[in-house]
Motif scaffolding. Structure first.
Motif, PDB file in Angstrom:
ATOM      1  N   PHE A 180      13.730   1.885  -2.662  1.00 37.95           N
ATOM      2  CA  PHE A 180      14.368   2.377  -1.440  1.00 37.95           C
ATOM      3  C   PHE A 180      15.476   3.558  -1.735  1.00 37.95           C
ATOM      4  O   PHE A 180      15.482   4.614  -1.049  1.00 37.95           O
ATOM      5  N   ALA A 181      16.427   3.080  -2.375  1.00 40.99           N
ATOM      6  CA  ALA A 181      17.924   3.705  -2.719  1.00 40.99           C
ATOM      7  C   ALA A 181      17.412   5.178  -3.620  1.00 40.99           C
ATOM      8  O   ALA A 181      17.662   6.053  -3.182  1.00 40.99           O
ATOM      9  N   LEU A 182      16.394   4.863  -4.422  1.00 37.97           N
ATOM     10  CA  LEU A 182      16.194   5.953  -5.250  1.00 37.97           C
ATOM     11  C   LEU A 182      15.419   7.125  -4.350  1.00 37.97           C
ATOM     12  O   LEU A 182      15.643   8.180  -4.640  1.00 37.97           O
ATOM     13  N   LEU A 183      14.541   6.530  -3.693  1.00 40.03           N
ATOM     14  CA  LEU A 183      13.713   7.693  -2.738  1.00 40.03           C
ATOM     15  C   LEU A 183      14.480   8.136  -1.837  1.00 40.03           C
ATOM     16  O   LEU A 183      14.598   9.339  -1.775  1.00 40.03           O
ATOM     17  N   ARG A 184      15.410   7.439  -1.080  1.00 40.27           N
ATOM     18  CA  ARG A 184      16.370   7.858  -0.160  1.00 40.27           C
ATOM     19  C   ARG A 184      17.460   9.010  -0.816  1.00 40.27           C
ATOM     20  O   ARG A 184      17.807   9.960  -0.047  1.00 40.27           O
ATOM     21  N   GLY A 185      17.600   8.821  -2.131  1.00 41.30           N
ATOM     22  CA  GLY A 185      18.685   9.650  -2.989  1.00 41.30           C
ATOM     23  C   GLY A 185      17.955  11.100  -3.484  1.00 41.30           C
ATOM     24  O   GLY A 185      18.553  11.657  -4.101  1.00 41.30           O
ATOM     25  N   GLY A 186      16.547  10.948  -3.218  1.00 43.15           N
ATOM     26  CA  GLY A 186      15.995  12.279  -3.594  1.00 43.15           C
ATOM     27  C   GLY A 186      15.248  12.040  -4.835  1.00 43.15           C
ATOM     28  O   GLY A 186      14.832  13.062  -5.606  1.00 43.15           O
ATOM     29  N   ASP A 212       9.293   4.558   0.788  1.00 41.95           N
ATOM     30  CA  ASP A 212      10.690   4.020   1.231  1.00 41.95           C
ATOM     31  C   ASP A 212      10.611   3.182   2.400  1.00 41.95           C
ATOM     32  O   ASP A 212      11.138   1.876   2.130  1.00 41.95           O
ATOM     33  N   LEU A 213       9.624   3.369   3.294  1.00 46.05           N
ATOM     34  CA  LEU A 213       9.425   2.563   4.311  1.00 46.05           C
ATOM     35  C   LEU A 213       8.863   1.175   3.723  1.00 46.05           C
ATOM     36  O   LEU A 213       9.247  -0.116   4.142  1.00 46.05           O
ATOM     37  N   GLY A 214       7.642   1.477   2.985  1.00 46.77           N
ATOM     38  CA  GLY A 214       7.160   0.212   2.112  1.00 46.77           C
ATOM     39  C   GLY A 214       8.163  -0.758   1.529  1.00 46.77           C
ATOM     40  O   GLY A 214       8.130  -1.876   1.656  1.00 46.77           O
ATOM     41  N   ALA A 215       9.142  -0.152   0.710  1.00 45.98           N
ATOM     42  CA  ALA A 215      10.196  -0.772   0.109  1.00 45.98           C
ATOM     43  C   ALA A 215      10.973  -1.569   1.108  1.00 45.98           C
ATOM     44  O   ALA A 215      11.277  -2.869   0.940  1.00 45.98           O
ATOM     45  N   LEU A 216      11.216  -1.018   2.242  1.00 48.98           N
ATOM     46  CA  LEU A 216      12.015  -1.937   3.186  1.00 48.98           C
ATOM     47  C   LEU A 216      11.211  -2.814   3.836  1.00 48.98           C
ATOM     48  O   LEU A 216      11.793  -3.886   4.075  1.00 48.98           O
ATOM     49  N   LEU A 238       0.736  -1.309  -0.062  1.00 44.90           N
ATOM     50  CA  LEU A 238       0.072   0.007   0.009  1.00 44.90           C
ATOM     51  C   LEU A 238       0.996   1.343  -0.016  1.00 44.90           C
ATOM     52  O   LEU A 238       0.645   2.296  -0.827  1.00 44.90           O
ATOM     53  N   TYR A 239       1.766   1.308   0.905  1.00 43.94           N
ATOM     54  CA  TYR A 239       2.809   2.382   0.945  1.00 43.94           C
ATOM     55  C   TYR A 239       3.318   2.695  -0.431  1.00 43.94           C
ATOM     56  O   TYR A 239       3.518   3.791  -0.843  1.00 43.94           O
ATOM     57  N   ILE A 240       3.784   1.681  -1.253  1.00 40.81           N
ATOM     58  CA  ILE A 240       4.570   2.062  -2.561  1.00 40.81           C
ATOM     59  C   ILE A 240       3.385   2.340  -3.698  1.00 40.81           C
ATOM     60  O   ILE A 240       3.492   3.304  -4.245  1.00 40.81           O
ATOM     61  N   ALA A 241       2.271   1.568  -3.593  1.00 42.09           N
ATOM     62  CA  ALA A 241       1.000   1.906  -4.388  1.00 42.09           C
ATOM     63  C   ALA A 241       0.536   3.273  -4.403  1.00 42.09           C
ATOM     64  O   ALA A 241       0.434   4.234  -5.237  1.00 42.09           O
ATOM     65  N   LEU A 283      14.550 -12.988  -4.606  1.00 38.55           N
ATOM     66  CA  LEU A 283      15.842 -12.381  -4.633  1.00 38.55           C
ATOM     67  C   LEU A 283      15.514 -11.176  -5.718  1.00 38.55           C
ATOM     68  O   LEU A 283      15.970  -9.744  -5.382  1.00 38.55           O
ATOM     69  N   ALA A 284      14.919 -11.242  -6.639  1.00 39.68           N
ATOM     70  CA  ALA A 284      14.659 -10.297  -7.693  1.00 39.68           C
ATOM     71  C   ALA A 284      13.727  -9.326  -7.316  1.00 39.68           C
ATOM     72  O   ALA A 284      14.141  -8.019  -7.418  1.00 39.68           O
ATOM     73  N   LEU A 285      12.509  -9.510  -6.778  1.00 40.64           N
ATOM     74  CA  LEU A 285      11.767  -8.679  -6.190  1.00 40.64           C
ATOM     75  C   LEU A 285      12.337  -7.819  -4.922  1.00 40.64           C
ATOM     76  O   LEU A 285      12.044  -6.523  -4.661  1.00 40.64           O
ATOM     77  N   ALA A 286      13.069  -8.377  -4.052  1.00 38.77           N
ATOM     78  CA  ALA A 286      13.792  -7.885  -2.939  1.00 38.77           C
ATOM     79  C   ALA A 286      14.910  -6.728  -3.610  1.00 38.77           C
ATOM     80  O   ALA A 286      14.975  -5.469  -3.282  1.00 38.77           O
ATOM     81  N   GLY A 287      15.505  -7.236  -4.772  1.00 39.88           N
ATOM     82  CA  GLY A 287      16.314  -6.099  -5.237  1.00 39.88           C
ATOM     83  C   GLY A 287      15.546  -4.996  -5.809  1.00 39.88           C
ATOM     84  O   GLY A 287      16.316  -3.756  -5.865  1.00 39.88           O
TER      85      GLY A 287
END
Length: 138
Positions: free
Chosen positions: A118-124, A68-72, A59-62, A108-112
């Motif tokens: 997460f990285a894109l969002l935390r990077g702005g 970013d929390l959703g991705a984590l 839900l957080y991602i959608a 593993l692919a979905l975790a990636g």
């Protein structure tokens, strides 16, 4: 158009997790039996907790809120799940080994993908409009 594609992509990515999380909660007995078969400690509790993680993460991602929390949350579910639920290297039957291998590498692919989000969002990076903004204020 790019904005719309980004929102649609987020929703499509998230649907898998929302659906799976709902199944963890509504079909807990069956999921718990499978988790017990895989020797997951505190299986019933684990199934409920992971169900909540999946629903919230999806839900957080959608929706684009706390994405970013959703991705984590999704990555935190997917990485251990790959190793605990799909240890293909332990299988001797060829079909079971192939099925577990597919599930392992899918996780593993979905975790990636979740870690990339997460990285894109935390990077702005711009994750696009929230669904509410797009639907009601666009």
């Amino acid at each position: 158009m790019t904005e719309l594609l980004l929102v649609v992509g987020r929703v499509l990515f998230a649907l898998l997790f929302i659906s799976s999380g709902i199944s963890h909660i509504t079909k807990n007995a069956a999921m718990t039996s499978y988790a017990q078969y895989k020797k997951i400690p505190m299986a019933k509790f684990a199934v409920y907790i992971t169900g909540v993680m999946l629903v919230l993460g999806g839900l957080y991602i959608a929706l684009g809120f706390y994405a970013d929390l959703g991705a984590l949350l999704l990555a935190a579910f997917l990485l251990p799940t790959a190793f605990l639920m799909h240890p293909f290297w332990k299988e001797s039957d060829a079909t079971a080994k192939q099925n577990e291998s597919i599930s392992f590498f899918k996780d593993l692919a979905l975790a990636g993908a979740a870690m990339i989000i997460f990285a894109l969002l935390r990077g702005g990076a711009d994750f696009g409009n929230t669904v509410g903004t797009l639907l009601f204020f666009g």
